[in-house]
Design a protein around this motif. Structure first.
Motif, PDB file in Angstrom:
ATOM      1  N   THR A 158      -4.617   8.519   4.133  1.00  0.00           N
ATOM      2  CA  THR A 158      -4.456   7.077   3.946  1.00  0.00           C
ATOM      3  C   THR A 158      -4.790   6.659   2.521  1.00  0.00           C
ATOM      4  OG1 THR A 158      -4.971   6.738   6.274  1.00  0.00           O
ATOM      5  CG2 THR A 158      -5.095   4.807   4.847  1.00  0.00           C
ATOM      6  N   LEU A 159      -5.839   7.223   1.962  1.00  0.00           N
ATOM      7  CA  LEU A 159      -6.187   6.908   0.573  1.00  0.00           C
ATOM      8  C   LEU A 159      -5.096   7.360  -0.391  1.00  0.00           C
ATOM      9  CD1 LEU A 159     -10.002   7.686   0.484  1.00  0.00           C
ATOM     10  CD2 LEU A 159      -8.927   5.531  -0.229  1.00  0.00           C
ATOM     11  N   CYS A 160      -4.558   8.550  -0.165  1.00  0.00           N
ATOM     12  CA  CYS A 160      -3.496   9.055  -1.043  1.00  0.00           C
ATOM     13  C   CYS A 160      -2.245   8.184  -0.953  1.00  0.00           C
ATOM     14  CB  CYS A 160      -3.167  10.503  -0.705  1.00  0.00           C
ATOM     15  SG  CYS A 160      -4.458  11.663  -1.225  1.00  0.00           S
ATOM     16  N   VAL A 161      -1.850   7.824   0.245  1.00  0.00           N
ATOM     17  CA  VAL A 161      -0.675   6.963   0.417  1.00  0.00           C
ATOM     18  C   VAL A 161      -0.931   5.592  -0.200  1.00  0.00           C
ATOM     19  CG1 VAL A 161       0.732   5.753   2.131  1.00  0.00           C
ATOM     20  CG2 VAL A 161       0.205   8.172   2.441  1.00  0.00           C
ATOM     21  N   SER A 162      -2.116   5.054   0.022  1.00  0.00           N
ATOM     22  CA  SER A 162      -2.451   3.711  -0.473  1.00  0.00           C
ATOM     23  C   SER A 162      -2.471   3.634  -1.995  1.00  0.00           C
ATOM     24  CB  SER A 162      -3.817   3.276   0.066  1.00  0.00           C
ATOM     25  OG  SER A 162      -3.781   3.193   1.465  1.00  0.00           O
ATOM     26  N   THR A 163      -2.795   4.741  -2.634  1.00  0.00           N
ATOM     27  CA  THR A 163      -2.906   4.734  -4.091  1.00  0.00           C
ATOM     28  C   THR A 163      -1.736   5.427  -4.787  1.00  0.00           C
ATOM     29  OG1 THR A 163      -4.252   6.748  -4.018  1.00  0.00           O
ATOM     30  CG2 THR A 163      -5.435   4.632  -4.070  1.00  0.00           C
ATOM     31  N   GLY A 164      -0.804   5.993  -4.016  1.00  0.00           N
ATOM     32  CA  GLY A 164       0.353   6.654  -4.600  1.00  0.00           C
ATOM     33  C   GLY A 164      -0.006   7.958  -5.289  1.00  0.00           C
ATOM     34  N   THR A 165      -1.008   8.654  -4.773  1.00  0.00           N
ATOM     35  CA  THR A 165      -1.441   9.921  -5.365  1.00  0.00           C
ATOM     36  C   THR A 165      -1.255  11.049  -4.360  1.00  0.00           C
ATOM     37  OG1 THR A 165      -3.710   9.550  -4.630  1.00  0.00           O
ATOM     38  CG2 THR A 165      -3.144   8.765  -6.829  1.00  0.00           C
ATOM     39  N   ARG A 166      -1.524  12.277  -4.808  1.00  0.00           N
ATOM     40  CA  ARG A 166      -1.326  13.435  -3.933  1.00  0.00           C
ATOM     41  C   ARG A 166      -2.609  14.198  -3.629  1.00  0.00           C
ATOM     42  NH1 ARG A 166       4.153  15.847  -3.606  1.00  0.00           N
ATOM     43  NH2 ARG A 166       5.537  14.163  -4.219  1.00  0.00           N
ATOM     44  N   ASP A 167      -3.702  13.866  -4.293  1.00  0.00           N
ATOM     45  CA  ASP A 167      -4.962  14.519  -3.925  1.00  0.00           C
ATOM     46  C   ASP A 167      -6.066  13.473  -3.877  1.00  0.00           C
ATOM     47  OD1 ASP A 167      -6.822  14.643  -6.355  1.00  0.00           O
ATOM     48  OD2 ASP A 167      -5.015  15.546  -7.196  1.00  0.00           O
ATOM     49  N   VAL A 168      -7.055  13.759  -3.065  1.00  0.00           N
ATOM     50  CA  VAL A 168      -8.060  12.747  -2.766  1.00  0.00           C
ATOM     51  C   VAL A 168      -8.926  12.411  -3.980  1.00  0.00           C
ATOM     52  CG1 VAL A 168      -9.865  14.281  -1.864  1.00  0.00           C
ATOM     53  CG2 VAL A 168      -9.644  11.947  -0.976  1.00  0.00           C
ATOM     54  N   GLU A 169      -9.184  13.381  -4.846  1.00  0.00           N
ATOM     55  CA  GLU A 169      -9.989  13.087  -6.038  1.00  0.00           C
ATOM     56  C   GLU A 169      -9.291  12.053  -6.921  1.00  0.00           C
ATOM     57  OE1 GLU A 169     -13.100  13.993  -6.382  1.00  0.00           O
ATOM     58  OE2 GLU A 169     -12.901  15.068  -4.488  1.00  0.00           O
ATOM     59  N   ARG A 170      -7.998  12.243  -7.120  1.00  0.00           N
ATOM     60  CA  ARG A 170      -7.221  11.274  -7.917  1.00  0.00           C
ATOM     61  C   ARG A 170      -7.142   9.940  -7.179  1.00  0.00           C
ATOM     62  NH1 ARG A 170      -6.408   8.636 -12.041  1.00  0.00           N
ATOM     63  NH2 ARG A 170      -4.300   7.937 -12.441  1.00  0.00           N
ATOM     64  N   ALA A 171      -6.982   9.984  -5.857  1.00  0.00           N
ATOM     65  CA  ALA A 171      -6.924   8.750  -5.057  1.00  0.00           C
ATOM     66  C   ALA A 171      -8.211   7.947  -5.204  1.00  0.00           C
ATOM     67  CB  ALA A 171      -6.676   9.090  -3.586  1.00  0.00           C
ATOM     68  N   LEU A 172      -9.343   8.629  -5.188  1.00  0.00           N
ATOM     69  CA  LEU A 172     -10.628   7.937  -5.357  1.00  0.00           C
ATOM     70  C   LEU A 172     -10.759   7.350  -6.757  1.00  0.00           C
ATOM     71  CD1 LEU A 172     -12.962  10.381  -3.422  1.00  0.00           C
ATOM     72  CD2 LEU A 172     -12.344   8.045  -2.744  1.00  0.00           C
ATOM     73  N   GLU A 173     -10.297   8.080  -7.776  1.00  0.00           N
ATOM     74  CA  GLU A 173     -10.324   7.554  -9.151  1.00  0.00           C
ATOM     75  C   GLU A 173      -9.511   6.265  -9.246  1.00  0.00           C
ATOM     76  OE1 GLU A 173      -8.912  10.448 -11.939  1.00  0.00           O
ATOM     77  OE2 GLU A 173     -10.364  11.961 -11.274  1.00  0.00           O
ATOM     78  N   VAL A 174      -8.295   6.303  -8.715  1.00  0.00           N
ATOM     79  CA  VAL A 174      -7.410   5.137  -8.756  1.00  0.00           C
ATOM     80  C   VAL A 174      -8.027   3.987  -7.961  1.00  0.00           C
ATOM     81  CG1 VAL A 174      -5.149   4.238  -8.050  1.00  0.00           C
ATOM     82  CG2 VAL A 174      -5.319   6.471  -9.169  1.00  0.00           C
ATOM     83  N   ALA A 175      -8.542   4.292  -6.775  1.00  0.00           N
ATOM     84  CA  ALA A 175      -9.136   3.248  -5.933  1.00  0.00           C
ATOM     85  C   ALA A 175     -10.302   2.575  -6.645  1.00  0.00           C
ATOM     86  CB  ALA A 175      -9.587   3.841  -4.600  1.00  0.00           C
TER      87      ALA A 175
END
Length: 89
Positions: free
Chosen positions: A41-58
């Motif tokens: 959900t975090l990856c989809v919500s932020t348009g990323t493919r890995d959770v570390e990048r998703a957390l950075e974007v979030a």
């Protein structure tokens, strides 16, 4: 790209971080399943493919989001009165 509401994103990040720490402490299958769901959900919500990048974007988006509005109590419901209907002539 659409962005999730900051309150929703904040809830996802908080839950992910708390659950990630809990899973690291004890390998419980039910927790890791939820963690996988949150990762997706975090990856989809932020348009990323890995959770570390998703957390950075979030965190970046949450840092630039306006502060949450104060919750207010809705006004009390008052009794409605019917308007007088004119009599036919």
């Amino acid at each position: 790209m659409l962005r999730p509401h900051p309150a929703v994103l904040r809830r996802l990040v908080d839950e992910y971080e708390a659950l990630s720490a809990a899973v690291a402490a004890s390998e419980q299958a039910d927790l890791s399943t939820r963690l996988r769901d949150l990762t997706y959900t975090l990856c989809v919500s932020t348009g990323t493919r890995d959770v570390e990048r998703a957390l950075e974007v979030a965190h970046q988006w949450l840092g630039t989001a306006p502060p949450p509005a104060r919750e207010t109590t809705p006004p009390a419901v008052t009794e409605r009165r019917r308007m007088a209907t004119p009599e036919p002539a």
